[in-house]
Structure formats: C-alpha cells, structure tokens
Design a protein around this motif. Structure first.
Motif, short mmCIF file in Angstrom:
data_model
loop_
_atom_site.label_atom_id
_atom_site.label_comp_id
_atom_site.label_asym_id
_atom_site.label_seq_id
_atom_site.Cartn_x
_atom_site.Cartn_y
_atom_site.Cartn_z
N ARG B 75 0.86 -1.19 0.00
CA ARG B 75 0.00 0.00 0.00
C ARG B 75 0.89 1.23 0.00
NH1 ARG B 75 -2.91 3.24 3.97
NH2 ARG B 75 -1.62 2.36 5.60
N ALA B 76 0.47 2.24 -0.69
CA ALA B 76 1.18 3.52 -0.65
C ALA B 76 0.14 4.62 -0.82
CB ALA B 76 2.23 3.60 -1.75
N THR B 77 -0.05 5.40 0.22
CA THR B 77 -1.04 6.47 0.19
C THR B 77 -0.31 7.80 0.38
OG1 THR B 77 -2.54 4.95 1.32
CG2 THR B 77 -3.23 7.24 1.22
N PHE B 78 -0.56 8.73 -0.51
CA PHE B 78 0.15 10.02 -0.46
C PHE B 78 -0.81 11.15 -0.12
CE2 PHE B 78 2.74 7.21 -2.89
CZ PHE B 78 4.02 7.53 -2.49
N HIS B 79 -0.29 12.11 0.68
CA HIS B 79 -1.15 13.20 1.15
C HIS B 79 -0.72 14.57 0.65
CE1 HIS B 79 -2.97 10.28 3.82
NE2 HIS B 79 -1.77 9.96 4.26
N ARG B 80 0.57 14.72 0.37
CA ARG B 80 1.01 16.04 -0.08
C ARG B 80 2.27 15.92 -0.94
NH1 ARG B 80 0.51 19.25 4.11
NH2 ARG B 80 -0.48 17.62 5.35
N LEU B 81 2.55 16.98 -1.67
CA LEU B 81 3.73 16.98 -2.54
C LEU B 81 4.96 17.40 -1.75
CD1 LEU B 81 2.14 18.71 -5.69
CD2 LEU B 81 2.53 16.26 -5.30
N VAL B 82 6.11 16.95 -2.20
CA VAL B 82 7.37 17.30 -1.54
C VAL B 82 8.22 18.08 -2.53
CG1 VAL B 82 9.43 16.43 -0.39
CG2 VAL B 82 7.24 15.25 -0.10
N ARG B 83 8.75 19.24 -2.07
CA ARG B 83 9.42 20.15 -2.98
C ARG B 83 10.87 20.41 -2.54
NH1 ARG B 83 6.81 24.84 -5.51
NH2 ARG B 83 8.06 23.85 -7.14
N PRO B 84 11.69 20.89 -3.45
CA PRO B 84 13.09 21.19 -3.09
C PRO B 84 13.16 22.12 -1.88
CG PRO B 84 12.75 21.40 -5.46
CD PRO B 84 11.40 21.19 -4.86
N GLY B 85 14.18 21.86 -1.05
CA GLY B 85 14.33 22.66 0.16
C GLY B 85 13.71 22.00 1.38
N GLN B 86 12.91 21.00 1.14
CA GLN B 86 12.27 20.31 2.26
C GLN B 86 13.08 19.07 2.67
OE1 GLN B 86 8.17 19.87 0.62
NE2 GLN B 86 7.59 21.44 2.11
N THR B 87 12.83 18.61 3.87
CA THR B 87 13.50 17.41 4.38
C THR B 87 12.47 16.32 4.61
OG1 THR B 87 15.23 18.70 5.46
CG2 THR B 87 14.90 16.45 6.25
N LEU B 88 12.66 15.22 3.89
CA LEU B 88 11.79 14.06 4.08
C LEU B 88 12.27 13.26 5.28
CD1 LEU B 88 11.71 12.95 0.37
CD2 LEU B 88 9.64 13.11 1.74
N THR B 89 11.35 12.84 6.11
CA THR B 89 11.69 11.94 7.21
C THR B 89 10.96 10.62 6.99
OG1 THR B 89 11.98 13.78 8.75
CG2 THR B 89 11.64 11.60 9.72
N TYR B 90 11.76 9.56 6.91
CA TYR B 90 11.20 8.22 6.70
C TYR B 90 11.26 7.45 8.02
CZ TYR B 90 11.92 8.95 1.66
OH TYR B 90 11.88 9.42 0.38
N HIS B 91 10.12 6.95 8.46
CA HIS B 91 10.14 6.10 9.66
C HIS B 91 9.60 4.73 9.28
CE1 HIS B 91 10.21 4.92 13.82
NE2 HIS B 91 8.96 4.51 13.71
N ALA B 92 10.41 3.71 9.47
CA ALA B 92 10.01 2.34 9.12
C ALA B 92 9.97 1.47 10.36
CB ALA B 92 11.01 1.74 8.13
N LYS B 93 8.94 0.65 10.45
CA LYS B 93 8.78 -0.26 11.60
C LYS B 93 8.59 -1.67 11.07
CE LYS B 93 4.83 -0.38 14.00
NZ LYS B 93 4.47 -1.80 14.04
N ILE B 94 9.37 -2.59 11.60
CA ILE B 94 9.22 -3.98 11.17
C ILE B 94 7.99 -4.59 11.83
CG2 ILE B 94 10.20 -6.32 11.36
CD1 ILE B 94 12.93 -5.20 10.89
N ASP B 95 7.08 -5.10 11.02
CA ASP B 95 5.91 -5.80 11.56
C ASP B 95 6.22 -7.26 11.76
OD1 ASP B 95 4.22 -3.61 11.62
OD2 ASP B 95 3.66 -3.86 9.51
N GLN B 96 6.82 -7.86 10.73
CA GLN B 96 7.16 -9.28 10.81
C GLN B 96 8.51 -9.51 10.16
OE1 GLN B 96 3.29 -9.62 9.50
NE2 GLN B 96 2.98 -11.64 10.39
N LEU B 97 9.25 -10.41 10.78
CA LEU B 97 10.58 -10.74 10.27
C LEU B 97 10.73 -12.25 10.40
CD1 LEU B 97 13.49 -9.71 9.47
CD2 LEU B 97 13.98 -9.67 11.91
N SER B 98 11.05 -12.90 9.29
CA SER B 98 11.20 -14.35 9.34
C SER B 98 12.42 -14.74 8.52
CB SER B 98 9.95 -15.05 8.80
OG SER B 98 9.93 -15.00 7.39
N GLU B 99 12.66 -16.04 8.49
CA GLU B 99 13.75 -16.58 7.69
C GLU B 99 13.59 -16.17 6.22
OE1 GLU B 99 15.19 -21.11 6.64
OE2 GLU B 99 13.54 -20.78 8.02
#
Lengths: 127, 160
Positions: B75-99
C-alpha cells in the motif's frame, strides 16, 4: 474461545483482499489462489505474514504450503508427484483435499483454494 | 550515479524500527524531469526512500548476509507533494521478520506533516523462489555499500 469457521473465513477473505488486491466477491471458498485470484509466488509469503498478524499465530515455513516437497527429486519426477510424494503431501497437508489431484498429480495442476487456507487456520486455532 | 535516496539515519533500533532523512535539493537532476516548471519529488522515489530505510533495517537484522529485495508494495497512500528545500523523514517499523523475509509499515513526513503511509514486503531471495539461482556475492549489500555504512558506524568523523 474457539473461532467459528465462518469467522475464520471472513478474516481469511479480508487477508486475501488486502494481499492480492481482489474484491470480496472474488474470494469464494473454492476460488484457487493462483488460477482465480492471480496469486504469484511472492504473494504466498505476503499471505503468510498477513495471516500471522490477523490470527495472532506463527506459521512455520512449509507448514501451510510445503514447497520443499516440490523441489525434492524423490517426491517429484518429470513434473509429477510420485506415490511417495503423495503420501508425504497428505501427511503434511491434512488441510488440503487431494481427491482430484490424486487422479492426475501434475504439480502444475495442484491448486490451493481459499478453503485450503481456512482448513489450515481452523486446524491451527481449534486443534 | 549512486542509487541512494536517503542521507542519514537519525534513529536505528535493530530488528524494530529506523528513521532516516533525505534533504531534497534543486540540484538533483531528476527533479527537473517530471514537471520542469514545478519540481516535486516523484512518489515512486519516496517509495524507494522508504524501501532503502526499511531495507537496511531488514538487512541489518540478519547481519547483511541475506539478499534483501523489495518484493511488494502492499500500500502507498500520499497526502502532499514534496518540494526542493524540504527534508523528508522516513520512519520504518518492522511488523514481521522471518527466515524468508519481512513486512514493514512506514510513515513519511515533512516538518511533522504526513506525506505518505507505505507498507512494504521484503524477500530474502536465497530463501525463496526455489529452483532459481542467484549470484553468490551479495549484490544488494555490496562491499561499496558496507564501506559507506562503516563510516557512519564510526560516527562519520573521518580524519582528513
């Protein structure tokens, strides 16, 4: 409290809708994952992850979809499951109905259905 | 050209979550390609930034020994545009991790404002896709990548 088969079915349906991008009405008990719902190999891992989350269970590798059997030369020869392979499959997959497959054990014709998953989860939850 | 779409990690909790930032600069050539008169960061590259943040988190969980491949964008849902001069912050959380792989949920923000919610699935490809042969060397976490990562592990202060 044990979940009813209908409750399990509804949750499995939700998982498949999310994992495969299909509509609710496409997910019928006899729908096949690959043929009818368009699942590709990588979707099976996604389905396992989502089922684990939805039901709060752990699904060990190869328990629901015993893919190791299909890469074992003793169990599959010339694209067909051998009699020994069938015995092993039945032992490992009590949740699968092999009635039709036994007549023509071509591995490409082996189809997991929505019911296969529901049976598996039911066995897992309700023993 | 280096296909790296994050600048640095600001938080990293092994096997759990990671946060990375990306400063968007008008000097980036691709920004002039999509809408030349109105440069924005393409959504596909925001997904790539999340895939790199989460992919490194998933790779680290197995000591970078697995070939971690982005297998699915759930899933990928977008809410606003990102423009030069801005700083994107990515936060990732592992839900499941297996072999066999991992699933993550991620949020993307700019100045604490929601940019996107993204769900990804990663495959440890040597553990999946039975019958297919992949090169033995790890072409995901290459020597070049590991060397770069090591400079950050030591705090990033390299004497000149």
């Amino acid at each position: 409290m044990a979940m009813s088969r209908d409750e399990i079915y509804k949750k499995v349906q939700g998982v498949l809708v999310d994992a495969l991008g299909v509509d609710d009405e496409d997910v019928t008990p006899d729908a096949t994952l690959r043929g009818d719902l368009g699942a590709e190999s990588i979707d099976f891992l996604d389905i396992v992850f989502r089922l684990e989350k939805a039901f709060g269970i752990k699904i060990p590798r190869g328990e629901m979809f015993p893919e190791d059997i299909f890469s074992n030369a003793a169990y599959v020869q010339n694209g067909r499951v051998t009699p020994e392979g069938l015995v092993e499959l039945k032992k490992r997959m009590p949740h699968m109905d092999f009635t039709d497959f036994e007549k023509d054990p071509d591995i490409n014709k082996m189809q997991f259905t929505v019911n296969t998953i529901v049976n598996y989860i039911e066995g897992k939850l309700n023993g | 050209m280096r296909w790296i779409w994050i600048d640095k990690f600001t938080q990293f909790t092994p096997r759990q979550s990671a946060t990375a930032i990306k400063n968007v600069s008008l000097a980036e050539e691709h920004l002039h390609d999509l809408h030349p008169a109105y440069p924005i960061v393409p959504h596909s590259l925001i997904i790539e930034g999340m895939a790199q943040t989460a992919g490194i988190l998933v790779g680290e969980a197995r000591n970078f020994e697995e070939k971690v491949i982005l297998a699915k964008v759930g899933r990928a849902t977008f809410h606003r545009l990102v423009r030069p001069g801005q700083t994107l912050t990515y936060h990732a959380k592992i839900d499941q991790l297996s072999e066999q792989g991992a699933s993550i949920t991620g949020t993307v923000t700019v100045d604490s404002q929601a940019v996107a919610e993204i769900e990804l699935m990663f495959s440890h490809i040597d553990q999946n896709l039975a019958g297919l042969k992949f090169p033995e060397h790890n072409f995901v976490f290459t020597d070049q990548f590991m060397n770069l990562l090591n400079t950050y592990r030591t705090g990033g202060d390299v004497a000149i």
